[in-house]
Design a protein around this motif. Structure first.
Motif, PDB file in Angstrom:
ATOM      1  N   LEU A 227       9.023  53.169  44.735  1.00 25.91           N
ATOM      2  CA  LEU A 227      10.106  52.487  45.450  1.00 25.91           C
ATOM      3  C   LEU A 227      10.340  53.120  46.822  1.00 25.91           C
ATOM      4  CD1 LEU A 227      12.673  51.867  42.562  1.00 25.91           C
ATOM      5  CD2 LEU A 227      11.376  50.143  43.838  1.00 25.91           C
ATOM      6  N   ALA A 228      10.282  54.435  46.875  1.00 27.36           N
ATOM      7  CA  ALA A 228      10.463  55.129  48.158  1.00 27.36           C
ATOM      8  C   ALA A 228       9.338  54.756  49.118  1.00 27.36           C
ATOM      9  CB  ALA A 228      10.515  56.636  47.942  1.00 27.36           C
ATOM     10  N   TYR A 229       8.099  54.715  48.619  1.00 23.04           N
ATOM     11  CA  TYR A 229       6.974  54.297  49.460  1.00 23.04           C
ATOM     12  C   TYR A 229       7.182  52.870  49.954  1.00 23.04           C
ATOM     13  CZ  TYR A 229       4.052  58.293  47.992  1.00 23.04           C
ATOM     14  OH  TYR A 229       3.532  59.532  47.758  1.00 23.04           O
ATOM     15  N   GLY A 230       7.620  52.007  49.059  1.00 24.76           N
ATOM     16  CA  GLY A 230       7.863  50.617  49.426  1.00 24.76           C
ATOM     17  C   GLY A 230       8.913  50.492  50.517  1.00 24.76           C
ATOM     18  N   ARG A 231       9.968  51.290  50.423  1.00 26.21           N
ATOM     19  CA  ARG A 231      11.007  51.261  51.460  1.00 26.21           C
ATOM     20  C   ARG A 231      10.439  51.713  52.808  1.00 26.21           C
ATOM     21  NH1 ARG A 231      14.242  53.020  47.112  1.00 26.21           N
ATOM     22  NH2 ARG A 231      13.887  55.201  47.661  1.00 26.21           N
ATOM     23  N   GLU A 232       9.597  52.747  52.769  1.00 24.72           N
ATOM     24  CA  GLU A 232       8.990  53.239  54.013  1.00 24.72           C
ATOM     25  C   GLU A 232       8.070  52.190  54.629  1.00 24.72           C
ATOM     26  OE1 GLU A 232       9.649  56.052  55.753  1.00 24.72           O
ATOM     27  OE2 GLU A 232      11.225  56.404  54.279  1.00 24.72           O
ATOM     28  N   VAL A 233       7.282  51.520  53.808  1.00 30.45           N
ATOM     29  CA  VAL A 233       6.398  50.466  54.307  1.00 30.45           C
ATOM     30  C   VAL A 233       7.225  49.313  54.873  1.00 30.45           C
ATOM     31  CG1 VAL A 233       4.681  48.717  53.646  1.00 30.45           C
ATOM     32  CG2 VAL A 233       4.455  51.072  52.823  1.00 30.45           C
ATOM     33  N   ALA A 234       8.294  48.936  54.172  1.00 29.32           N
ATOM     34  CA  ALA A 234       9.163  47.863  54.660  1.00 29.32           C
ATOM     35  C   ALA A 234       9.766  48.229  56.012  1.00 29.32           C
ATOM     36  CB  ALA A 234      10.264  47.566  53.645  1.00 29.32           C
ATOM     37  N   GLU A 235      10.185  49.486  56.158  1.00 33.17           N
ATOM     38  CA  GLU A 235      10.740  49.947  57.438  1.00 33.17           C
ATOM     39  C   GLU A 235       9.687  49.873  58.535  1.00 33.17           C
ATOM     40  OE1 GLU A 235      13.084  51.324  60.439  1.00 33.17           O
ATOM     41  OE2 GLU A 235      13.737  50.687  58.446  1.00 33.17           O
TER      42      GLU A 235
END
Length: 80
Positions: free
Chosen positions: A16-24
């Motif tokens: 989830l943290a990786y996903g948030r970083e990619v989304a950002e």
């Protein structure tokens, strides 16, 4: 059993943290823009190589570039 659950929860949190970083990252530019920018960056790097001199990490840098390029291409395909 509890350890497996904690491990799974930890992996989920990490993903989830990786996903948030990619989304950002993608909120700044579309994946296709990143692909074009990566080509510009790498092309500039290659043009400058004669002036910069021999770099024993050149093949590793290309591999990193290639993986980043493929990553953004996959992301672009997901968004279609």
């Amino acid at each position: 059993m509890q350890t497996q659950q904690n491990t799974n929860e930890s992996l989920d949190s990490t993903h989830l943290a990786y996903g948030r970083e990619v989304a950002e990252l993608l909120s700044q530019s579309h994946a296709s823009t990143w692909v074009n920018d990566l080509w510009d960056i790498y092309s500039g790097y290659m043009i400058a190589q004669p002036e910069l001199g021999y770099n024993p990490r050149a093949s590793h840098i290309f591999a990193s570039f290639k993986e980043l390029l493929f990553f953004f291409q996959r992301i672009g395909e997901m968004k279609k």
